[in-house]
Design a protein around this motif. Structure first.
Motif, short mmCIF file in Angstrom:
data_model
loop_
_atom_site.label_atom_id
_atom_site.label_comp_id
_atom_site.label_asym_id
_atom_site.label_seq_id
_atom_site.Cartn_x
_atom_site.Cartn_y
_atom_site.Cartn_z
N ILE A 35 0.82 -1.21 0.00
CA ILE A 35 0.00 0.00 0.00
C ILE A 35 0.86 1.26 0.00
O ILE A 35 0.56 2.24 -0.69
CB ILE A 35 -0.96 -0.02 1.21
CG1 ILE A 35 -1.97 -1.16 1.05
CG2 ILE A 35 -1.68 1.31 1.36
CD1 ILE A 35 -2.84 -1.38 2.27
N GLN A 36 1.96 1.26 0.76
CA GLN A 36 2.80 2.44 0.83
C GLN A 36 3.71 2.60 -0.39
O GLN A 36 4.11 3.72 -0.73
CB GLN A 36 3.66 2.40 2.09
CG GLN A 36 2.87 2.60 3.38
CD GLN A 36 3.76 2.76 4.58
OE1 GLN A 36 4.93 2.42 4.56
NE2 GLN A 36 3.20 3.30 5.66
N SER A 37 4.04 1.51 -1.06
CA SER A 37 4.94 1.59 -2.21
C SER A 37 4.21 1.88 -3.52
O SER A 37 4.82 2.34 -4.48
CB SER A 37 5.72 0.27 -2.36
OG SER A 37 6.47 0.00 -1.21
N ARG A 38 2.92 1.62 -3.56
CA ARG A 38 2.18 1.77 -4.81
C ARG A 38 2.09 3.21 -5.31
O ARG A 38 2.32 3.46 -6.51
CB ARG A 38 0.77 1.18 -4.66
CG ARG A 38 -0.03 1.15 -5.95
CD ARG A 38 -1.41 0.56 -5.74
NE ARG A 38 -2.13 0.51 -7.00
CZ ARG A 38 -2.79 1.55 -7.53
NH1 ARG A 38 -2.80 2.72 -6.89
NH2 ARG A 38 -3.43 1.42 -8.68
N PRO A 39 1.74 4.23 -4.48
CA PRO A 39 1.60 5.59 -5.02
C PRO A 39 2.83 6.13 -5.73
O PRO A 39 2.70 6.69 -6.83
CB PRO A 39 1.24 6.41 -3.77
CG PRO A 39 0.59 5.44 -2.86
CD PRO A 39 1.33 4.16 -3.07
N PRO A 40 4.06 6.02 -5.19
CA PRO A 40 5.22 6.52 -5.95
C PRO A 40 5.43 5.79 -7.28
O PRO A 40 5.82 6.42 -8.28
CB PRO A 40 6.39 6.28 -5.00
CG PRO A 40 5.79 6.19 -3.65
CD PRO A 40 4.46 5.55 -3.85
N LEU A 41 5.17 4.47 -7.30
CA LEU A 41 5.35 3.72 -8.53
C LEU A 41 4.29 4.11 -9.57
O LEU A 41 4.57 4.09 -10.77
CB LEU A 41 5.28 2.22 -8.25
CG LEU A 41 6.42 1.65 -7.39
CD1 LEU A 41 6.21 0.17 -7.15
CD2 LEU A 41 7.77 1.89 -8.07
N VAL A 42 3.09 4.46 -9.11
CA VAL A 42 2.06 4.92 -10.04
C VAL A 42 2.48 6.22 -10.72
O VAL A 42 2.26 6.42 -11.92
CB VAL A 42 0.72 5.09 -9.30
CG1 VAL A 42 -0.30 5.80 -10.19
CG2 VAL A 42 0.17 3.74 -8.86
N GLN A 43 3.11 7.11 -9.99
CA GLN A 43 3.55 8.39 -10.56
C GLN A 43 4.58 8.19 -11.67
O GLN A 43 4.62 8.94 -12.64
CB GLN A 43 4.13 9.27 -9.46
CG GLN A 43 3.11 9.73 -8.43
CD GLN A 43 3.73 10.59 -7.35
OE1 GLN A 43 4.94 10.86 -7.37
NE2 GLN A 43 2.90 11.04 -6.42
#
Length: 272
Positions: free
Chosen positions: A85-93
């Motif tokens: 959950i915490q690693s997904r947002p930066p990778l989405v960007q």
């Protein structure tokens, strides 16, 4: 008032100075170091020269594994969920969501799985060993075994140390599997990915050399937990409060040594 001043002066004169406290702590440290060295020497000598209690070893393996599976399961799933959950947002960007399964799998296998499992085991298994052997020392059961020449080191210490050394790597592998499963659950909160596709993306980046160092250092983690827990309990004091002190000291000392061993293992692995 003058009498009160004299009492305050007497207290200040009778209180030990900083240099005296440092000397006392230094002497206590070296005494503990000598006792620990003698303890390790006795354990290793008895392991190779005395009879091995195989039934007690199997009993300790069952107790260590059975008491830890539930806690390891919950912790492993939470680790996988949190990392995902915490690693997904930066990778989405950066448009690199496909790298998420492999990144989480490597993080869990290399570091998070072994270290978290060892720390949890230090709190649950190490404290249990310290309290159990400490209560036996307080109730003079260990003294009775020494007098009757039944080798308490071989019956009480060595089976527990070996059981921890064997079971911690197995619990680590189990925690890795549960953590990866938790990562798949975390991905499916926002996306829709089959478990087969998730495993393919996760293990395509995992090398065999990522697993071996983690498993090897988990053996050392288990040995540290077993040795420290048994040492603190075996050398507990005579009072009833010594049981709690032994259990608490076993957890703190084992946790600190686990971090140091992990630091050394990471440095060695980085050189390979």
């Amino acid at each position: 008032m003058p009498k009160q001043l004299r009492k305050a002066d007497d207290v200040s004169l009778n209180s030990p100075s900083l240099i005296t406290r440092i000397q006392e702590q230094s002497i206590s440290f070296f005494i503990d170091l000598a006792n620990a060295t003698q303890y390790l020497k006795t354990v290793f000598n008895n392991f190779f020269t005395k009879k091995f209690e195989f039934q007690e070893f199997l009993k300790q393996c069952y107790q260590i594994g059975n008491k830890s599976v539930g806690l390891i399961s919950i912790t492993g799933i939470i680790i996988g969920l949190v990392l995902t959950i915490q690693s997904r947002p930066p990778l989405v960007q950066f448009g690199a969501v496909a790298m998420l399964p492999g990144m989480v799998a490597i993080s869990i296998i290399r570091e998070m799985g072994p270290v978290i499992t060892a720390l949890i085991s230090a709190g649950k298994i190490g404290s249990s060993m310290g309290a159990e052997l400490g209560s036996m020392r307080v109730s003079e059961q260990i003294d009775a075994m020494e007098v009757s020449n039944t080798h308490p080191i071989n019956f009480l210490v060595i089976p527990r140390v070996l059981a921890a050394t064997v079971m911690i790597p197995l619990l680590t592998l189990y925690a890795d599997a549960i953590g990866i499963f938790g990562s798949w659950l975390g991905i499916n909160i926002k996306d829709d990915m089959s478990f087969q596709l998730f495993l393919t993306q996760a293990f395509i980046n995992v090398d065999f050399l990522d697993i071996i160092p983690a498993v090897i250092k988990s053996f050392f983690f288990g040995a540290v937990i077993g040795l420290v827990g048994c040492y603190k309990g075996y050398n507990a004091g005579r009072g009833t409060e010594s049981v709690g002190i032994a259990a608490n000291s076993a957890v703190v000392t084992a946790s600190l040594l686990l971090i140091i061993v992990d630091l050394i293992a990471v440095q060695i692995t980085d050189l390979l």
